[in-house]
Design an enzyme around this catalytic site. Sequence first.
Site, PDB file in Angstrom:
ATOM      1  N   CYS A 263      10.076  -8.075  12.006  1.00 30.40           N
ATOM      2  CA  CYS A 263       8.959  -8.787  12.923  1.00 30.40           C
ATOM      3  C   CYS A 263       9.763  -8.854  14.315  1.00 30.40           C
ATOM      4  O   CYS A 263       9.259  -8.569  15.258  1.00 30.40           O
ATOM      5  CB  CYS A 263       8.858 -10.388  12.506  1.00 30.40           C
ATOM      6  SG  CYS A 263       8.101 -10.416  10.812  1.00 30.40           S
TER       7      CYS A 263
HETATM    8  N1  NAD Z   1       8.405  -9.764   6.029  1.00 31.27           N
HETATM    9  C1  NAD Z   1       8.335 -10.907   6.696  1.00 31.27           C
HETATM   10  O1  NAD Z   1       9.212 -11.759   6.789  1.00 31.27           O
HETATM   11  C2  NAD Z   1       6.903 -11.394   7.543  1.00 31.27           C
HETATM   12  C3  NAD Z   1       7.028 -12.360   8.050  1.00 31.27           C
HETATM   13  C4  NAD Z   1       5.757 -12.920   9.083  1.00 31.27           C
HETATM   14  C5  NAD Z   1       4.632 -11.866   9.492  1.00 31.27           C
HETATM   15  N2  NAD Z   1       5.033 -10.700   8.758  1.00 31.27           N
HETATM   16  C6  NAD Z   1       3.909  -9.627   9.062  1.00 31.27           C
HETATM   17  O2  NAD Z   1       3.042  -9.569   7.963  1.00 31.27           O
HETATM   18  C7  NAD Z   1       2.512  -8.142   7.887  1.00 31.27           C
HETATM   19  C8  NAD Z   1       2.873  -7.464   6.474  1.00 31.27           C
HETATM   20  O3  NAD Z   1       4.607  -7.478   6.321  1.00 31.27           O
HETATM   21  P1  NAD Z   1       5.089  -7.247   5.038  1.00 31.27           P
HETATM   22  O4  NAD Z   1       6.584  -7.546   5.119  1.00 31.27           O
HETATM   23  O5  NAD Z   1       4.342  -8.161   3.736  1.00 31.27           O
HETATM   24  O6  NAD Z   1       4.994  -5.691   4.956  1.00 31.27           O
HETATM   25  P2  NAD Z   1       5.347  -5.047   3.472  1.00 31.27           P
HETATM   26  O7  NAD Z   1       5.500  -3.428   3.958  1.00 31.27           O
HETATM   27  O8  NAD Z   1       6.254  -5.676   2.687  1.00 31.27           O
HETATM   28  O9  NAD Z   1       3.974  -4.840   2.701  1.00 31.27           O
HETATM   29  C9  NAD Z   1       2.885  -4.308   2.974  1.00 31.27           C
HETATM   30  C10 NAD Z   1       1.954  -3.920   1.699  1.00 31.27           C
HETATM   31  O10 NAD Z   1       0.712  -3.266   2.325  1.00 31.27           O
HETATM   32  C11 NAD Z   1       0.471  -2.226   1.604  1.00 31.27           C
HETATM   33  N3  NAD Z   1      -0.320  -1.563   2.356  1.00 31.27           N
HETATM   34  C12 NAD Z   1      -0.087  -0.610   3.352  1.00 31.27           C
HETATM   35  N4  NAD Z   1      -1.475  -0.015   3.658  1.00 31.27           N
HETATM   36  C13 NAD Z   1      -2.432  -0.445   3.109  1.00 31.27           C
HETATM   37  C14 NAD Z   1      -3.779  -0.318   2.882  1.00 31.27           C
HETATM   38  N5  NAD Z   1      -4.380   0.495   3.652  1.00 31.27           N
HETATM   39  N6  NAD Z   1      -4.491  -1.105   1.904  1.00 31.27           N
HETATM   40  C15 NAD Z   1      -3.916  -1.826   1.180  1.00 31.27           C
HETATM   41  N7  NAD Z   1      -2.334  -2.051   1.000  1.00 31.27           N
HETATM   42  C16 NAD Z   1      -1.707  -1.268   1.926  1.00 31.27           C
HETATM   43  C17 NAD Z   1       1.955  -1.483   1.359  1.00 31.27           C
HETATM   44  O11 NAD Z   1       1.800  -0.706   0.161  1.00 31.27           O
HETATM   45  C18 NAD Z   1       2.768  -2.876   1.224  1.00 31.27           C
HETATM   46  O12 NAD Z   1       2.800  -3.045  -0.042  1.00 31.27           O
HETATM   47  C19 NAD Z   1       3.023  -7.450   8.982  1.00 31.27           C
HETATM   48  O13 NAD Z   1       2.151  -7.512   9.988  1.00 31.27           O
HETATM   49  C20 NAD Z   1       4.246  -8.318   9.284  1.00 31.27           C
HETATM   50  O14 NAD Z   1       4.599  -8.066  10.704  1.00 31.27           O
HETATM   51  C21 NAD Z   1       5.975 -10.315   7.843  1.00 31.27           C
END
Ligand code: NAD
Length: 431
Positions: A263
């Site tokens: 992030c």
């Molecule tokens: N990790 C954090 O602490 C956090 C906090 C706030 C916001 N975010 C935001 O949330 C979003 C997700 O982050 P995350 O950390 O959960 O990511 P992550 O990589 O842990 O999870 C994303 C998931 O999406 C899947 N994926 C990718 N492409 C896909 C598709 N086309 N269809 C279906 N699934 C698909 C991946 O396989 C993965 O399991 C990002 O925008 C991030 O900036 C993350």
Amino acid sequence: MQEQKIAVVGLGYVGLPLSLQFARSGATVLGMDIDPGKVDALNAGQSYIRHISAESIAAVIAQKSFEATVDFSRIKEVTAIIICVPTPLNKNREPDISYITETGKALAPFLQKGTLVVLESTTYPGTTDEDLRSVIEQGSNLKAGVDFHLAFSPEREDPGNPSSIVSTIPKVVGGLTPLCLEKAVRLYSIAIKTLVPVSSCRVAEATKLLENTFRSVNIAMVNELKVVYSAMGIDIWEVINAAKTKPVGFMAFYPGPGLGGHCIPIDPFYLTWKAREYGQHTRFIELAGEINTAMPDYVVHRVADALNEQGKAIKGSKILILGLAYKPNVDDERESPSYVLMESLDHRGAEVAYHDPYVPVVRPTREHPQWTGTRSVAWNQQTVGSYDLVLLATNHASVNYQELADWARCIVDTRNAMNGIKTKPGQVWKA
Ligand SMILES: NC(=O)c1ccc[n+]([C@@H]2O[C@H](COP(=O)([O-])OP(=O)(O)OC[C@H]3O[C@@H](n4cnc5c(N)ncnc54)[C@H](O)[C@@H]3O)[C@@H](O)[C@H]2O)c1
């Protein structure tokens, strides 16, 4: 409580806890991911995220309120879809929203009239009502705000923080139309206690970017002060601890070896990119980025100084990085500054290894392929004592820092983890 079947697309650090919260709150959740390994693990009641227990997954599977699938045609079954896919930067450090648009394209052919689509991925203002809207409209022949509802609600997950409980974190929600907002507020009310409705998707998108930019800028400020105060012989950690006794008008941020995670190092640059379209500059974001990305170099200089004191050079020295995860108590090492440190020291001829209780082996990453398959070394006196220097990059609470002091010859501490530990004179260098 209203019975509702929803889909959560992207079962990572954000999507999985959110799915579990909805499933525990009375909704039926269809978790969707393109990674069949994750889908199989979840359906077998297993977890792949350290702070999410297998029991919590097995419980919702057993009560049939959660199921995972790779089959996007099952979008037909749901009345609401929440998208939590990654939003990285590409190699030119520009936003890569292809995961969002690919998801929109994949779900559009199966979208039913009246369905609500909510984006949660962090992104620049306009993604929901321009980019996502257009791919879904094209693929579904349905019109946003008329035939289906569209909203944005930023995720505020704080992995590893035990008081970060999905249901109690207030949730900002913005809709394309007043009805879209109403539908989204009703959906989240199933699982979240406090909702914060705002006037548009763009305001909701901009809110998340303000939150993350605020952190990035403040971390950069204390990183800069760390270097300045260190030159003056003043300990920044002691200064922050004193300053935070001020009852109002101060919030503590802490320095570190550089920014990490999915992030803070990334999201502000989504705004920088979009601002250019409006002829605007984001100088605070650029400056913070510059200072934060310079931190690993500062740390490497401190390592060189500490080795020099022992009559050694970085070249040929054995250096152990303690902590590969980007922050304490999580198993997430994406965008971790530890990689930058490892590469920089390796490049200078050091023999580099790491220990992290939560990252036993380095998974394949796009950015650091040379470390794939590297294993965390053992935590014992013989191993830790065999290194010329331990570079403490992440302060996991489960590490015994007294053992570190007893075993290590020299420690460069970027997290103030050795504060209060009995150490030998000259053994610890703050960085
Ligand atoms: N990790 C954090 O602490 C956090 C906090 C706030 C916001 N975010 C935001 O949330 C979003 C997700 O982050 P995350 O950390 O959960 O990511 P992550 O990589 O842990 O999870 C994303 C998931 O999406 C899947 N994926 C990718 N492409 C896909 C598709 N086309 N269809 C279906 N699934 C698909 C991946 O396989 C993965 O399991 C990002 O925008 C991030 O900036 C993350």
